[in-house]
Design a protein around this motif. Structure first.
Motif, short mmCIF file in Angstrom:
data_model
loop_
_atom_site.label_atom_id
_atom_site.label_comp_id
_atom_site.label_asym_id
_atom_site.label_seq_id
_atom_site.Cartn_x
_atom_site.Cartn_y
_atom_site.Cartn_z
N HIS A 140 0.86 -1.19 0.00
CA HIS A 140 0.00 0.00 0.00
C HIS A 140 0.90 1.24 0.00
O HIS A 140 2.04 1.18 0.45
CB HIS A 140 -0.93 -0.02 1.21
CG HIS A 140 -2.01 -1.07 1.10
ND1 HIS A 140 -3.20 -1.01 1.76
CD2 HIS A 140 -2.06 -2.22 0.36
CE1 HIS A 140 -3.95 -2.06 1.46
NE2 HIS A 140 -3.27 -2.82 0.62
N TYR A 141 0.35 2.32 -0.54
CA TYR A 141 1.15 3.52 -0.72
C TYR A 141 0.53 4.66 0.08
O TYR A 141 -0.59 5.06 -0.20
CB TYR A 141 1.21 3.89 -2.21
CG TYR A 141 1.93 2.83 -3.03
CD1 TYR A 141 3.28 2.96 -3.33
CD2 TYR A 141 1.26 1.68 -3.46
CE1 TYR A 141 3.94 1.97 -4.05
CE2 TYR A 141 1.91 0.69 -4.18
CZ TYR A 141 3.25 0.84 -4.47
OH TYR A 141 3.90 -0.15 -5.17
N GLN A 142 1.26 5.14 1.07
CA GLN A 142 0.74 6.29 1.81
C GLN A 142 1.35 7.56 1.22
O GLN A 142 2.57 7.74 1.25
CB GLN A 142 1.04 6.22 3.30
CG GLN A 142 0.39 7.41 4.02
CD GLN A 142 0.42 7.31 5.53
OE1 GLN A 142 1.41 6.87 6.10
NE2 GLN A 142 -0.67 7.71 6.17
N PRO A 143 0.49 8.45 0.70
CA PRO A 143 1.02 9.66 0.07
C PRO A 143 1.77 10.52 1.06
O PRO A 143 1.39 10.62 2.23
CB PRO A 143 -0.24 10.40 -0.41
CG PRO A 143 -1.33 9.40 -0.39
CD PRO A 143 -0.98 8.38 0.64
N PRO A 154 0.74 16.18 -3.23
CA PRO A 154 1.41 14.88 -3.06
C PRO A 154 2.74 14.88 -3.81
O PRO A 154 2.81 15.29 -4.97
CB PRO A 154 0.45 13.87 -3.69
CG PRO A 154 -0.79 14.61 -3.99
CD PRO A 154 -0.49 16.07 -4.01
N ALA A 157 5.44 8.74 -1.94
CA ALA A 157 4.71 7.83 -1.06
C ALA A 157 5.68 7.02 -0.22
O ALA A 157 6.87 6.95 -0.52
CB ALA A 157 3.85 6.88 -1.88
N GLN A 356 2.89 13.31 6.36
CA GLN A 356 2.27 12.05 5.95
C GLN A 356 1.35 11.69 7.10
O GLN A 356 1.71 11.87 8.26
CB GLN A 356 3.41 11.05 5.79
CG GLN A 356 3.07 9.60 5.66
CD GLN A 356 4.35 8.75 5.61
OE1 GLN A 356 5.46 9.25 5.42
NE2 GLN A 356 4.19 7.47 5.80
N SER A 361 -4.17 11.48 3.95
CA SER A 361 -4.55 10.20 3.32
C SER A 361 -4.02 9.00 4.09
O SER A 361 -2.89 9.01 4.57
CB SER A 361 -4.02 10.14 1.88
OG SER A 361 -4.26 8.84 1.35
N LEU A 364 -2.86 3.69 0.63
CA LEU A 364 -3.83 3.32 -0.40
C LEU A 364 -3.30 2.19 -1.27
O LEU A 364 -2.09 2.06 -1.45
CB LEU A 364 -4.10 4.52 -1.31
CG LEU A 364 -4.61 5.81 -0.64
CD1 LEU A 364 -4.58 6.95 -1.67
CD2 LEU A 364 -6.01 5.61 -0.09
N ASP A 368 -5.66 3.38 -6.30
CA ASP A 368 -6.20 4.56 -5.61
C ASP A 368 -5.12 5.63 -5.44
O ASP A 368 -5.37 6.82 -5.61
CB ASP A 368 -6.74 4.16 -4.22
CG ASP A 368 -7.95 3.26 -4.34
OD1 ASP A 368 -8.70 3.41 -5.33
OD2 ASP A 368 -8.14 2.39 -3.47
N PHE A 369 -3.91 5.18 -5.11
CA PHE A 369 -2.82 6.15 -5.00
C PHE A 369 -2.58 6.81 -6.36
O PHE A 369 -2.39 8.02 -6.46
CB PHE A 369 -1.54 5.48 -4.51
CG PHE A 369 -0.36 6.41 -4.51
CD1 PHE A 369 -0.19 7.33 -3.48
CD2 PHE A 369 0.54 6.41 -5.57
CE1 PHE A 369 0.87 8.23 -3.51
CE2 PHE A 369 1.60 7.30 -5.60
CZ PHE A 369 1.77 8.22 -4.56
N PHE A 373 -2.57 10.71 -6.94
CA PHE A 373 -1.31 11.39 -7.27
C PHE A 373 -1.38 12.08 -8.63
O PHE A 373 -1.03 13.25 -8.75
CB PHE A 373 -0.16 10.37 -7.26
CG PHE A 373 1.19 10.99 -7.39
CD1 PHE A 373 1.86 11.47 -6.28
CD2 PHE A 373 1.80 11.13 -8.63
CE1 PHE A 373 3.11 12.07 -6.40
CE2 PHE A 373 3.05 11.73 -8.77
CZ PHE A 373 3.70 12.19 -7.63
#
Ligand code: C2E
Ligand code: CA
Ligand code: CA
Length: 387
Positions: A140-143, A154, A157, A356, A361, A364, A368-369, A373
């Motif tokens: 998962h990618y957290q912005p 953004p 991530a 962050q 956010s 994601l 979704d990321f 982005f």
């Protein structure tokens, strides 16, 4: 203990403890033995009060020295019908091993919770291989946002792994990362994550002609892998990426545990072109003065400090202090775990440029990321477009 206080003192401690345990076994009609350098097993007849036994042994150790604090760890398995003695001793040992790490207690009695945890962990260990082969691990990618602009923008991530286990559901990393670290399996999983992230960055590069910088986590164990740099270089090359794509995060506690070694590895990575950030900054007690000589490109300020900045003046001062020092040293800071608008405003006021957190956010899934982005990035943005 030996390294600090000498072998002779260590021998004296072991002999005193052995004598006391032996005495207990005679008084209660039990059996005692020494099964490792500093490990004793004791079988006592049913009914003995383990708290007073623990106190008796700890008190004995306390008499040996006024200035050395010797802490006893004791695991207890109560007799249970249908179990072999070997199984009971195994469980006592499991309980004893729980007496370090996140358990503050030094006397642990094996119970259902420990049993469940043990079964769960065994299951995860057994399923790791299959999980990797059948792509059960998801990144998962957290912005991460630049908050100097309004709205925040953004800029990249952090990659965070989760295990979508077919029977156990979605498992968070705190349940398996420490376990795989302990059992030497973390390297396989981290390599998988880096490869997965690099492939994803390359896909975005193909689709949008933009390089999204993604930070990946290095476990403290990875840092001691002599192949680390080669693995990372290979990952970049195989996916046609340069060093700016994959940022590395090394936890502060790794720096403080084995500073010389970690600094050497990090210096070498940076010389090759990698950007290395210090994760969980503030938790591992690296002294602020040490910071000026540590090789880091960024600090990740831990979320625990930020969570209380509105209510706790000390935390607020600490955050201000960290930001001030980082500014003097010209090290950029990413504030983690930002959950409210007020926290973000507070950080912004103090000159923090990147954050962050759940407020902007949650982590994601890749699609979704991607939506988040690329909707915010103009195609000819000079900051991120590749040539
Ligand atoms: P970390 O590197 O400090 O990652 C930040 C953690 O904070 C993540 O937890 C993230 O989901 C969580 N977080 C983000 N924003 C907020 C917020 O506003 N509030 C709160 N309360 N939490 C927030 P997560 O995903 O559960 O990961 C936990 C830890 O597991 C990570 O801590 C990292 O140490 C480790 N980890 C995750 N993925 C990997 C990996 O691929 N490899 C290795 N070695 N470790 C990983
Ligand atoms: Ca991290
Ligand atoms: Ca962190």
């Amino acid at each position: 203990m030996n390294a600090l206080n000498g072998w002779e003192f260590g021998d004296r401690v072991l002999r005193a403890l052995g004598d006391e345990i032996h005495a207990v076994s005679i008084e209660t009609g039990g059996i005692a033995g020494r099964f490792g350098a500093d490990r004793f097993d004791l079988y006592c007849p049913h009914g003995i009060d383990h708290k007073s036994l623990f106190d008796r042994l700890q008190n004995k150790l306390n008499t040996l020295s006024h200035n050395v604090n010797i802490r006893l760890r004791m695991g207890v398995m109560e007799w249970q019908a249908g179990l072999e003695p070997v199984q009971m001793f195994d469980r006592a040992r499991t309980a004893c091993s729980m007496a370090r790490g996140h358990y503050a207690e030094h006397l642990i009695v094996f119970d259902e919770e420990i049993r469940d945890r043990e079964i769960f962990e065994q299951r995860l260990m057994n399923d790791l291989r299959r999980g990797l082969d059948s792509y059960e691990f998801e990144v998962h990618y957290q912005p991460q946002y630049d908050i100097r602009t309004d709205p925040p923008k953004p800029i990249g991530a952090e990659a965070l792994v989760r295990w979508r286990h077919p029977e156990l559901g979605l498992i968070p990393p705190d349940d398996f990362i420490p376990l795989f670290e302990q059992n030497g399996q973390i390297g396989i999983l981290d390599k998988y994550v880096w490869q997965e992230v690099a492939r994803q960055i390359a896909r975005w590069q193909d689709g949008y002609n933009v390089t999204v910088p993604v930070a990946v986590n290095l476990s403290r164990v990875d840092v001691f892998d002599s192949e680390l740099e080669k693995t990372l270089e290979d990952t970049l090359r195989q996916n046609g990426l340069d060093h700016s794509a994959l940022k590395l995060e090394v936890t502060e506690s790794a720096y403080t545990e084995n500073a010389t070694r970690v600094i050497k590895v990090v210096e070498s990575l940076r010389k090759s072109g990698f950007k290395v950030g210090m994760d969980d900054f503030g938790m591992g007690y690296s002294s602020l003065s040490m910071l000026s000589s540590l090789p880091v490109d960024a600090l990740k300020m831990d979320g625990v400090f930020i969570q209380n900045i509105e209510h706790d003046a000390k935390d607020a001062q600490l955050v201000a202090l960290i930001l001030g020092i980082a500014d003097t040293l010209k090290i950029p800071v990413v504030a983690e775990g930002v959950e409210t608008e007020a926290q973000m405003a507070f950080l912004k006021n103090l000159g923090c440029e990147m954050v962050q957190g759940f407020y902007l956010s949650r982590p994601l899934q890749a699609p979704d990321f991607e939506r988040l982005f690329f909707e915010s990035v103009k195609p000819d943005d000079p900051g991120t477009a590749t040539s």
